[in-house]
Design an enzyme around this catalytic site. Structure first.
Site, PDB file in Angstrom:
ATOM      1  CB  CYS A 183      -7.483  -8.713  -6.008  1.00  0.00           C
ATOM      2  SG  CYS A 183      -8.066 -10.382  -5.796  1.00  0.00           S
ATOM      3  NE  ARG A 212       1.405 -12.425   4.042  1.00  0.00           N
ATOM      4  CZ  ARG A 212       2.511 -12.710   3.391  1.00  0.00           C
ATOM      5  NH1 ARG A 212       2.717 -13.937   2.950  1.00  0.00           N
ATOM      6  NH2 ARG A 212       3.411 -11.779   3.164  1.00  0.00           N
ATOM      7  CE  LYS A 221      -3.117  -3.751   1.169  1.00  0.00           C
ATOM      8  NZ  LYS A 221      -3.469  -4.939   0.397  1.00  0.00           N
TER       9      LYS A 221
HETATM   10  C1  LIG Z   1      -6.301 -13.960   3.675  1.00  0.00           C
HETATM   11  C2  LIG Z   1      -5.925 -12.676   2.992  1.00  0.00           C
HETATM   12  C3  LIG Z   1      -6.925 -11.849   2.515  1.00  0.00           C
HETATM   13  C4  LIG Z   1      -6.588 -10.630   1.899  1.00  0.00           C
HETATM   14  N1  LIG Z   1      -7.583  -9.804   1.497  1.00  0.00           N
HETATM   15  C5  LIG Z   1      -7.273  -8.560   1.018  1.00  0.00           C
HETATM   16  C6  LIG Z   1      -8.284  -7.615   0.736  1.00  0.00           C
HETATM   17  O1  LIG Z   1      -9.479  -7.870   0.917  1.00  0.00           O
HETATM   18  N2  LIG Z   1      -7.896  -6.406   0.249  1.00  0.00           N
HETATM   19  C7  LIG Z   1      -6.580  -6.081   0.039  1.00  0.00           C
HETATM   20  O2  LIG Z   1      -6.254  -4.970  -0.404  1.00  0.00           O
HETATM   21  N3  LIG Z   1      -5.598  -6.964   0.325  1.00  0.00           N
HETATM   22  C8  LIG Z   1      -5.920  -8.175   0.835  1.00  0.00           C
HETATM   23  N4  LIG Z   1      -4.919  -9.038   1.172  1.00  0.00           N
HETATM   24  C9  LIG Z   1      -3.525  -8.604   1.047  1.00  0.00           C
HETATM   25  C10 LIG Z   1      -3.053  -7.954   2.349  1.00  0.00           C
HETATM   26  O3  LIG Z   1      -3.808  -6.810   2.652  1.00  0.00           O
HETATM   27  C11 LIG Z   1      -1.569  -7.562   2.262  1.00  0.00           C
HETATM   28  O4  LIG Z   1      -1.400  -6.654   1.218  1.00  0.00           O
HETATM   29  C12 LIG Z   1      -0.659  -8.764   2.004  1.00  0.00           C
HETATM   30  O5  LIG Z   1      -1.006  -9.845   2.838  1.00  0.00           O
HETATM   31  C13 LIG Z   1       0.803  -8.385   2.240  1.00  0.00           C
HETATM   32  O6  LIG Z   1       1.011  -7.902   3.538  1.00  0.00           O
HETATM   33  P1  LIG Z   1       1.593  -8.839   4.717  1.00  0.00           P
HETATM   34  O7  LIG Z   1       2.914  -9.350   4.252  1.00  0.00           O
HETATM   35  O8  LIG Z   1       1.677  -7.935   5.914  1.00  0.00           O
HETATM   36  O9  LIG Z   1       0.622  -9.951   4.890  1.00  0.00           O
HETATM   37  C14 LIG Z   1      -5.232 -10.265   1.746  1.00  0.00           C
HETATM   38  C15 LIG Z   1      -4.235 -11.116   2.230  1.00  0.00           C
HETATM   39  C16 LIG Z   1      -4.562 -12.299   2.845  1.00  0.00           C
HETATM   40  C17 LIG Z   1      -3.454 -13.176   3.370  1.00  0.00           C
END
Ligand SMILES: Cc1cc2nc3c(=O)[nH]c(=O)nc-3n(C[C@H](O)[C@H](O)[C@H](O)COP(=O)(O)O)c2cc1C
Length: 376
Positions: A105, A232, A145
């Protein structure tokens, strides 16, 4: 191609990224409907303190539809003892089949206290949290993660990976960005390859910037990772999970669902209905659904008035009626599937005073670093 997470075989090796406010039971159900139940679908993050205190909202967040297997919960905590208690509670009460720990986070409210993606910098604290989690998990696999580090001068993922292996973590997912990058720029897939080389003993999952099934296959090929985590790319596109399964099972790299607006509208209504059932209140479900409207309708020609009205609906009838005013025969807007959701960068990571002085001191993080629930 199978991803092994402890006793769970995930085939094909695709994982829905935990996303706070998004990957609740209704959204996971939708994604599973498109994937035919294949893949792994992680809950939004649950703070350990709220879980051990049995906060009512948190108890709803750990709800799984009876058909969801394995049940995967992501925990976020900063205090080893509380993390251990939360894990023990999950085991004793049979609340999940897999636990993921969130160390990614980047939000200032959390890093300012030393939580989230600031935490792995303190190697001993990270180790203690992992030890408590694994030690209390019994037969449940514990994964973690994380991001690459705080910023380019304070990279933590390779040390964190080795610590995770030493503490018995089952698999590691790496989002190829630093906290400083937030969601800006592009994810560094080379870092995923480097982590895989560093911890060959356990599966490494790659995460960051997978917008299509083709991207997922390419990430596996280019990094040697054992599975992919997609965030996303699924916003407003739960059918991406169908593409992902097809790409891995049939080698169909180019599989590409292109729903018409009529089909998208049907999924929107289903999503809103599922949210209402989950919240036991139709209006609350439709209100919660509002945040998804712009993602689902991205690229379609809708008109600003209708778009505005869609974003303030409060009942399924109203949502249905507004959708029926659209030109539903519109084909999928080519090019609408790229970046969505959070995309902005940030340069400075707010940290506690002196946080970077000694990576090995016995740091503790105050419990209010668990107050923010907006994710990773
Ligand atoms: C709206 C939103 C909420 C997220 N909440 C979490 C979460 O609760 N826990 C976590 O490990 N990552 C969270 N992430 C990060 C995503 O799990 C991921 O690592 C990040 O979006 C990159 O991957 P992507 O490019 O496929 O989106 C969040 C991302 C977004 C956009």
């Amino acid at each position: 191609m199978t991803l092994q997470i402890g006793p769970h075989s995930v085939q094909p090796p695709v994982v829905l990224a935990p996303m706070a406010g998004i990957t609740n039971a209704p959204f996971r159900t939708l994604c599973r409907e498109f994937s035919g139940g294949k893949g792994l679908f992680v809950s939004e993050m649950i703070t350990t303190r709220a879980l051990v205190e049995r906060d009512a909202k948190t108890m709803r967040l750990i709800h799984f539809d009876g058909t969801e297997k394995p049940r995967s919960i992501q925990l976020y905590g900063v205090d080893p003892v509380t993390v251990g208690k939360a894990v023990r509670m999950i085991v004793d009460e049979d609340l999940a089949d897999h636990i993921d720990l969130n160390f990614g986070c980047p939000v200032p409210k959390v890093t300012r206290k030393g939580g989230g993606s600031a935490l792995p910098y303190k190697r001993n604290l990270l180790r203690s949290i992992l030890r408590e989690a694994v030690g209390n998990a019994g037969a449940l696999p514990v994964t973690m993660k994380m991001r690459k580090g705080i910023d380019d001068d304070h990279i933590t993922y390779l040390d964190a990976g080795r610590i995770a292996v030493e503490e018995g973590v089952t698999a590691i997912a790496l989002h190829g960005r630093t906290a400083a990058q937030h969601y800006g720029g592009t994810a560094d897939w080379d870092a995923i390859a480097r982590l895989k080389e560093t911890v060959p003993e356990i599966p490494v999952l790659g995460n960051g910037d997978i917008w299509s099934a083709e991207d997922a296959v390419r990430m596996m090929r280019e990094t040697g990772c054992d599975g992919v985590v997609v965030g996303r790319g699924c916003l407003g596109r739960p059918w991406l999970f169908g593409d992902l399964v097809a790409a891995f099972e049939e080698g169909g790299e180019g599989t590409y669902a292109q729903p018409t607006l009529r089909e998208v509208a049907r999924v929107m209504v289903r999503h809103a209905e599922l949210l209402g059932q989950w919240l036991e209140n139709e209006e609350r479900g439709v209100i919660d659904f509002r945040k998804h409207v712009a993602w689902y309708t991205k690229g379609f020609s809708i008109g600003s008035e209708l778009r505005k009205k869609l974003a303030i609906t409060s009942s399924l009838d109203e949502l249905d009626a507004l959708l029926s005013e659209l030109d539903l025969d519109q084909p999928w807007p080519i090019g609408a599937d790229g970046p969505r959701g959070r995309t902005s960068g940030r340069n400075r990571v707010v940290l506690p005073d002196g946080w970077l002085d000694d990576p090995y001191d016995c740091a503790a993080v105050s419990a209010d670093a668990e107050l923010d629930t907006s994710g990773g």
